[in-house]
Design an enzyme around this catalytic site. Structure first.
Site, mmCIF file in Angstrom:
data_model
loop_
_atom_site.group_PDB
_atom_site.id
_atom_site.type_symbol
_atom_site.label_atom_id
_atom_site.label_comp_id
_atom_site.label_asym_id
_atom_site.label_seq_id
_atom_site.Cartn_x
_atom_site.Cartn_y
_atom_site.Cartn_z
ATOM 1 N N LYS A 212 178.313 76.800 -76.093
ATOM 2 C CA LYS A 212 178.534 75.278 -75.235
ATOM 3 C C LYS A 212 178.278 75.597 -74.001
ATOM 4 O O LYS A 212 177.340 74.879 -73.326
ATOM 5 C CB LYS A 212 180.021 74.665 -75.892
ATOM 6 C CG LYS A 212 180.088 73.471 -74.897
ATOM 7 C CD LYS A 212 179.146 72.478 -75.331
ATOM 8 C CE LYS A 212 179.174 71.448 -74.177
ATOM 9 N NZ LYS A 212 179.305 70.017 -74.659
ATOM 10 N N CYS A 266 179.240 67.235 -67.762
ATOM 11 C CA CYS A 266 178.938 68.571 -68.545
ATOM 12 C C CYS A 266 178.367 69.528 -67.836
ATOM 13 O O CYS A 266 178.595 70.447 -67.352
ATOM 14 C CB CYS A 266 178.432 68.100 -69.714
ATOM 15 S SG CYS A 266 179.072 66.754 -70.753
HETATM 16 N N1 SAJ Z 1 168.480 65.527 -65.504
HETATM 17 C C1 SAJ Z 1 167.504 65.708 -64.629
HETATM 18 N N2 SAJ Z 1 166.078 66.152 -65.329
HETATM 19 C C2 SAJ Z 1 166.206 66.686 -66.501
HETATM 20 C C3 SAJ Z 1 167.207 66.126 -67.402
HETATM 21 C C4 SAJ Z 1 168.255 65.726 -66.919
HETATM 22 O O1 SAJ Z 1 167.601 65.575 -63.501
HETATM 23 O O2 SAJ Z 1 164.933 66.682 -66.731
HETATM 24 C C5 SAJ Z 1 169.820 65.090 -65.032
HETATM 25 C C6 SAJ Z 1 170.146 63.923 -65.678
HETATM 26 O O3 SAJ Z 1 169.685 62.657 -64.791
HETATM 27 C C7 SAJ Z 1 171.708 63.821 -65.564
HETATM 28 C C8 SAJ Z 1 171.900 65.280 -65.745
HETATM 29 O O4 SAJ Z 1 170.726 65.997 -65.621
HETATM 30 O O5 SAJ Z 1 172.095 63.462 -64.053
HETATM 31 C C9 SAJ Z 1 172.379 65.513 -67.184
HETATM 32 O O6 SAJ Z 1 171.650 64.811 -67.983
HETATM 33 P P1 SAJ Z 1 171.212 65.500 -69.401
HETATM 34 O O7 SAJ Z 1 170.537 64.181 -70.251
HETATM 35 O O8 SAJ Z 1 170.589 66.583 -69.420
HETATM 36 O O9 SAJ Z 1 172.704 65.825 -70.196
HETATM 37 P P2 SAJ Z 1 174.151 65.258 -70.364
HETATM 38 O O10 SAJ Z 1 175.078 65.663 -69.281
HETATM 39 O O11 SAJ Z 1 174.047 63.885 -70.602
HETATM 40 O O12 SAJ Z 1 174.544 65.849 -72.008
HETATM 41 C C10 SAJ Z 1 174.472 67.244 -71.806
HETATM 42 C C11 SAJ Z 1 173.763 67.673 -73.143
HETATM 43 N N3 SAJ Z 1 173.425 69.045 -72.999
HETATM 44 C C12 SAJ Z 1 172.140 69.836 -73.314
HETATM 45 O O13 SAJ Z 1 171.060 69.010 -73.450
HETATM 46 C C13 SAJ Z 1 172.027 71.047 -73.285
HETATM 47 C C14 SAJ Z 1 174.310 67.333 -74.356
HETATM 48 O O14 SAJ Z 1 173.568 67.609 -75.511
HETATM 49 C C15 SAJ Z 1 175.852 67.884 -74.422
HETATM 50 O O15 SAJ Z 1 176.435 67.352 -75.516
HETATM 51 C C16 SAJ Z 1 176.474 67.443 -73.203
HETATM 52 O O16 SAJ Z 1 175.734 67.645 -71.941
HETATM 53 C C17 SAJ Z 1 177.886 67.932 -73.195
HETATM 54 O O17 SAJ Z 1 178.940 66.996 -73.496
HETATM 55 O O18 SAJ Z 1 178.136 68.939 -72.802
#
Ligand code: SAJ
Length: 416
Positions: A212, A266
């Site tokens: 994870k 996360c």
């Molecule tokens: N973000 C960017 N650029 C991107 C993608 C995301 O700046 O290209 C930013 C988002 O705006 C946000 C942050 O990253 O601030 C995180 O967003 P996210 O959509 O990447 O992820 P989370 O935190 O909503 O969910 C993540 C997911 N993990 C992965 O994709 C590896 C999800 O599957 C997990 O279950 C979750 O963390 C968790 O609970 O750990």
């Protein structure tokens, strides 16, 4: 042990409540446990205390047929799922106090034979710590039946659902389950098989914990790459979104999107658990965290740069506070930090915040005299500088003519 009929889910937040609801709509009797009486009351009325698409249908349905209820006291059950927060301490090590509090709540209910699953994201070794902690509270039980003592089955099963798509991903994502013993692993597999249509992969507890953390660190490193590219592109005078779009035409390149920083509970947290487990070896992972944590300061500098032209008592519209698009979750949100810092640094400026998903400002912003939560239309109309922080659909669909004559800082590249 006998088959699992009753499950207690401890912690009814963004993960615990959907998990409780999906188990309840798949034939199990589920009791949700939370320390927040207001949330417990809301759930017992069939309501969901936060925004997550389709969760309300599941909760309302399960509550109305009596398969889901909520309480503040942990009841006896065949299986317990712990979905409580694991924030980090000031030194970036994990704070396990919520896990220990949940263990203290459930320990008196144990008879032996129960399955205890830790879903909270945790550093390697935490599931073993939970098992040892429970045995410290209940020395009459064991993990292996030694001296004829009844057995507790303890396993880790990390959640991996994406906020905003939780009810879909809970069902369709693959799961990893890792028990302290093989029997615990197998029992956990059987429980998740009730609703999980993805593959369920079996391993040991520490590998499940690390899997994870590694998934989120992988994403963090890749977002840091995009964020670094955005800063480099600004310096050399090119459009980073065009750059990434073009590079991504390569069949083996898939660069993520830059933004104002990384938020949520996360990705902005979990990599630190790897760093604290192996500080001397985690160079890239630590640097990615620092790069992403540094992005809000860079955005603030961008705003100050355009404000120089707009005058010292200009108005800034800050669009979005959530940590990402189309949700109401403000946890660790870089947007909140940017607004807070801007309002402090530019005390003569008024910051008009528009966040269609919340009705009140978060605590970090309430005491700031020059920050006001207003409708999007008013924020944009009155502002000299429009700072786009979150790519909510409402902002993407906005009539662009409203931006005419304004200085724009678009941290998500939606108005290119
Ligand atoms: N973000 C960017 N650029 C991107 C993608 C995301 O700046 O290209 C930013 C988002 O705006 C946000 C942050 O990253 O601030 C995180 O967003 P996210 O959509 O990447 O992820 P989370 O935190 O909503 O969910 C993540 C997911 N993990 C992965 O994709 C590896 C999800 O599957 C997990 O279950 C979750 O963390 C968790 O609970 O750990």
């Amino acid at each position: 042990m006998n088959s699992i009929e009753k499950v207690a889910v401890i912690g009814l937040g963004y993960i615990g409540l959907p998990t409780a609801a999906i188990l309840a709509t798949n034939g199990l009797k589920v009791v949700g446990v939370d320390i927040k009486q207001d949330n417990v009351d809301a759930i017992n009325r069939g309501e969901v205390p936060f925004v997550e698409p389709d969760l309300n249908i599941h909760v309302a349905g399960a509550v109305s047929v009596g398969s889901l209820s909520a309480t503040t006291m942990t009841p006896a059950a065949d299986a317990f799922i712990l979905a409580v927060p694991t924030p980090f301490n000031a030194d970036k090590t994990a704070d396990l106090s919520y896990i220990e509090a949940a263990a203290r709540g459930l320990a008196p209910q144990l008879k032996g034979g129960e399955l205890i699953i830790l879903e909270s994201t945790s550093p390697p070794g935490t599931t073993q710590h939970l098992a040892d902690y429970l045995l410290g509270l209940r020395p009459d039980l064991s993990l292996d039946g030694v001296n004829g003592k009844p057995i507790l089955h303890v396993a880790h099963c990390p959640e991996r659902v994406l906020p905003g798509r939780v009810m879909i991903e809970l069902v369709t994502n693959d799961r990893i389950v890792g028990g302290i013993t093989d029997e615990a692993t197998e029992l956990a597999r059987q429980l998740y098989h009730v609703f999980c249509q993805g593959d369920i992969h079996l391993t040991d507890a520490a590998t499940a914990e690390m899997a994870k953390l590694v998934e989120n660190a992988y994403r963090d490193v890749n977002i840091a790459f995009a964020n670094e590219l955005s800063i480099i592109s600004d310096k050399v005078g090119i459009d980073v979104w065009e750059l990434i779009e073009l590079a991504n035409h390569h069949p083996r390149v898939n660069i993520l999107q830059p933004g104002p920083g990384v938020g949520g509970h996360c990705i902005a947290v979990d990599p630190w658990f790897i760093v604290s487990a192996a500080p001397d070896e985690s160079n890239l992972i630590r640097q990615a965290r620092e790069t992403n944590d540094g992005k809000p300061a860079w955005v603030i500098d961008q705003v100050k740069r355009v404000l120089k032209d707009a005058g010292s008592n200009a108005k800034v519209a800050a669009l979005g506070l959530a940590f990402k698009a189309n949700i109401d979750d403000l946890r660790e949100s870089p947007a909140v930090e940017i607004v807070r810092q801007l309002s402090q640094d530019l005390s003569e400026c008024l910051v008009l915040v528009a966040e269609p998903h919340v009705s009140v400002l978060p605590r970090a912003l309430t005491s700031l005299a020059n920050v006001e939560l207003v409708e999007t239309e008013r924020a944009v109309r009155e502002a000299d500088v429009v700072l786009l922080l979150v790519d909510h659909n409402e902002f993407k669909e906005m009539d662009r003519s409203a931006l005419e004559g304004k200085s724009v800082v678009d941290t998500r590249g939606i108005w290119r």
